[in-house]
Design a protein around this motif. Sequence first.
Motif, PDB file in Angstrom:
ATOM      1  N   LYS A  66       2.065   0.893  -7.478  1.00 31.02           N
ATOM      2  CA  LYS A  66       0.860   1.924  -7.438  1.00 31.02           C
ATOM      3  C   LYS A  66      -0.049   1.307  -8.302  1.00 31.02           C
ATOM      4  O   LYS A  66       0.098   0.421  -9.153  1.00 31.02           O
ATOM      5  N   THR A 124       0.616  -1.261  -0.024  1.00 28.63           N
ATOM      6  CA  THR A 124       0.063   0.045  -0.158  1.00 28.63           C
ATOM      7  C   THR A 124       0.860   1.332   0.089  1.00 28.63           C
ATOM      8  O   THR A 124       1.917   1.230   0.760  1.00 28.63           O
ATOM      9  N   THR A 125       0.680   1.974  -0.653  1.00 27.42           N
ATOM     10  CA  THR A 125       1.266   3.290  -0.909  1.00 27.42           C
ATOM     11  C   THR A 125       0.350   4.707  -0.752  1.00 27.42           C
ATOM     12  O   THR A 125      -1.103   4.435  -1.013  1.00 27.42           O
ATOM     13  N   GLN A 126       0.704   5.529  -0.395  1.00 25.89           N
ATOM     14  CA  GLN A 126      -0.131   6.992  -0.516  1.00 25.89           C
ATOM     15  C   GLN A 126       0.268   8.095  -1.298  1.00 25.89           C
ATOM     16  O   GLN A 126       1.544   8.162  -1.604  1.00 25.89           O
ATOM     17  N   SER A 127      -0.641   8.904  -1.629  1.00 28.32           N
ATOM     18  CA  SER A 127      -0.302  10.258  -2.525  1.00 28.32           C
ATOM     19  C   SER A 127      -0.922  11.301  -1.619  1.00 28.32           C
ATOM     20  O   SER A 127      -2.025  11.297  -1.675  1.00 28.32           O
ATOM     21  N   VAL A 128      -0.076  12.081  -0.987  1.00 32.33           N
ATOM     22  CA  VAL A 128      -0.820  13.158  -0.230  1.00 32.33           C
ATOM     23  C   VAL A 128      -0.200  14.443  -0.694  1.00 32.33           C
ATOM     24  O   VAL A 128       0.967  14.692  -1.155  1.00 32.33           O
ATOM     25  N   ARG A 155       6.467  14.119  -2.232  1.00 32.27           N
ATOM     26  CA  ARG A 155       6.609  13.437  -3.473  1.00 32.27           C
ATOM     27  C   ARG A 155       7.887  12.613  -3.833  1.00 32.27           C
ATOM     28  O   ARG A 155       8.743  13.237  -3.257  1.00 32.27           O
ATOM     29  N   ARG A 210       3.851   0.501   2.632  1.00 31.23           N
ATOM     30  CA  ARG A 210       3.530  -0.605   3.585  1.00 31.23           C
ATOM     31  C   ARG A 210       3.744  -1.972   2.823  1.00 31.23           C
ATOM     32  O   ARG A 210       2.865  -1.903   1.939  1.00 31.23           O
TER      33      ARG A 210
END
Lengths: 188, 270, 376
Positions: free
Chosen positions: A65, A37-41, C122, C182
């Motif tokens: 992603k 799991t990855t996030q983009s914030v 980023r 994760r």
Amino acid sequence: MKGRYEVCLAGEGGQGLALAGLVLAEAVVYGGKNVVTTQSVGAGQRGGISQTSIIISDGEIDYPKVLAADLFLALTQNAFDRYRSDVARDGLIIVDSSCVEAKEAEGLDIIPIPLREITLKALGEATATNLLALGVITELTRAVSRTAIRDAVKRNLPPKSLGLNKKALEKGFEVGRAIRAERRAKPV
Amino acid sequence: MDAIDERKYLRLNRFPTIWCPGCGIGIVLGAIIRAVARLGLDKDEVAMVSGIGCSSRMVGYVDFNTIHATHGRALAFATGLKLARPEMRVIVVMGDGDALAIGGNHFIQAARRNIDLTAIVINNSIYGMTGGQYAPTTPRGATATTAPYGNLEPPFDIPALAASAGAPFVARSTVYHAIELDRFIERGLRKKGFSVIEVLSDCPVFYGALNEMGSAVDMLRWYRDNTISVREAGKGEGKLVRGVLVDRDLPEYTEGYQRLVESLRGKGEG
Amino acid sequence: MKARVSGGAALMQGNEAVAAGALAAGLGFFANYPITPANEISRVLSRELPLRGGVFIQMEDEIASIAAVIGASLGGLKAATATSGPGFSLMQENIGYASATEIPCVIVDVQRGGPSTGMPTRPSQGDVMQARWGAHGDHPIIVLYPSSVSETYELTIRAFNLSERYRTPVILLMDEVVAHMRERVMLPLPEVEVVPRSKPKVPPEMYFPYEDGDNDVPPLASFGEGYRYNITGLFHDRLGFPTLRPDEINPWLKRLFGKIETNLEDIVWCEQELIEDAEVVLVAYGATARSARHAMKLARDRGEAVGMIKPLTLWPFPHIESIAERARRIIVVEMNRGQILGEVERLVHGKAEVLGVNRMDGEMVTPLEILHALEI
């Protein structure tokens, strides 16, 4: 890649989608599958588009992603507009119809659900909309079991708000089941 | 008191020093050695950390555990060393530009944190090693190689800065008052906490020459005539006050950290 | 470590794996200054280190952080700091100091988009050359670069080991993708050999902290243990005192670079996959290696002879020139303007075509973009 299932959760910073993604990913781990799991914030702790992707696979996961989401949840209009093009042709889109106006786009399978309103009505407040949405997703994707999700919720939510969140989750299961039944009944 | 053999604490094979004839830094070196000797410290338990500049070369000449660090960063190096070796006495020797311009933030943060270091700021009011540029300690109107028309900026009051940042021990002396200086450094070393000793020191080659202050001896006389002990403060208008200006007890950082570790003992490895 | 355990499998974040690896390697001191996207490392270590009797301190800036790390290392503790681009820039002078004075320490740089404040949240791989050459003057350095959470754990331990074994700063370079990702890992985490610091065995009067000769890496005495010596960033003699004599400087320089250059076999770790028959070889590291591997598999499914090389030791850069003798084309995939591309071109020296697939807009290079480059 074979056996790859991609989930994209998008909304606004502060709506708790990162936490929902973490719970979902952890539930996948309990179920014995591989997950990333990855996030983009954005820069702030609140506001701005926040996106979490959860890649589930029976095998190795290289690209971490979303390439083409099998399931896309949008809690805000901005998030819907930004990520709708990243959905697979046969992907499923769930939008919070309390906040998102999703015009019926050709070839897109959109399920509008007033997630926020349902949460508000069932629990008297809307903070647990993320957990309600997670319940709905669990039922509609069946990528993880309800038991695994319940376990992961217990591990990751602070004790103070656990009761409320569990209720939201169960309500989400109920909403999801109803939609599944409805969709089965519908002629294809 | 028995005579102190200063040579015991020196790396004599590194002499002569790089300091110019008449420079005050050697007097400070002597004062530090005498203070360490009077306290009966073992050389192995003493570390001296310095930055960059004339005064920072002192570490090469003392037979302790020594670090000649980077410009302005001596206190930060010393903070790491002290936390790794709380039992060691860590003396930090800095010039005025080193401690207060490039290292100014580390100086006030170390004072605020109140970590047990003895900071000796040798203030010659100028950057000596690089050729006499004005420093944050150069008096307004004084001449420097980069202030040919006179310095426009006011100088720091080092003891006031250290005191307001939280240092529990602050003293000022000069290289003329060598015996007083020995005592202040000794008291600073005894103090558990961040102690600051400002030492006014002559740079006859740059500050003295550019400001027509005469020979090194004339500059020492200037310190005699233009400073006054804190006990007589008020009697000498316009004179710089010498003395122990702050001496108070405040919680010290390494002790606080060790207490924290003790209190967590047995709580397991989360 | 708050492991999320279930039947041996757990979910762990890249930055958490840095903290876990550092603790497993024997970390005794961690100093840092807050910066995105590295913050989870200090969050975990501020909780865990005091429990283990170690030291955590938040310093006033990144310069102070690396300075305190060097001081603590001289005190005998394994010491590290973590930062991102802007803080990494501030640390460079003292990284050079640690390299020249041969003081072991580990610096984690979780890269963000840059230059300047850039894109704090980023991903980017823009610090690859800074990690190599950020400090002024020629100096040896080791840079490791993981592409998964479990690799992050392993390479963090390796960073400490190499740092101790070769008395050099080691940089663990990461990108935001891997740092915040994760991923499933198997618990317990694998046992990795931990290298202790080598201490002098001779009496103090016979100790030379910068001894020349066959022994390329002299042992490092800790302060306070009876070996009183001097450390200076000036060029120094065998005893650590300043010198300007070429007859003392040259043997030191020879040893300083030689300790790395004669031990490449131990230091350099590079994975190769499907390159035996490959006409096109992808070169990629960190998160980008995951895009490249994804693309490679898709290309193989289409019957194309594509292989890949993943350097886990980024500096010294692996000697990959031999692949140019077989491959027709080499494609270097990076989230920068081609920082490793230039290195590959230098090594390949015209024996194969070398192309880059690059992005520096805060998004990962996608497998599709790599496939597109294969079609050119």
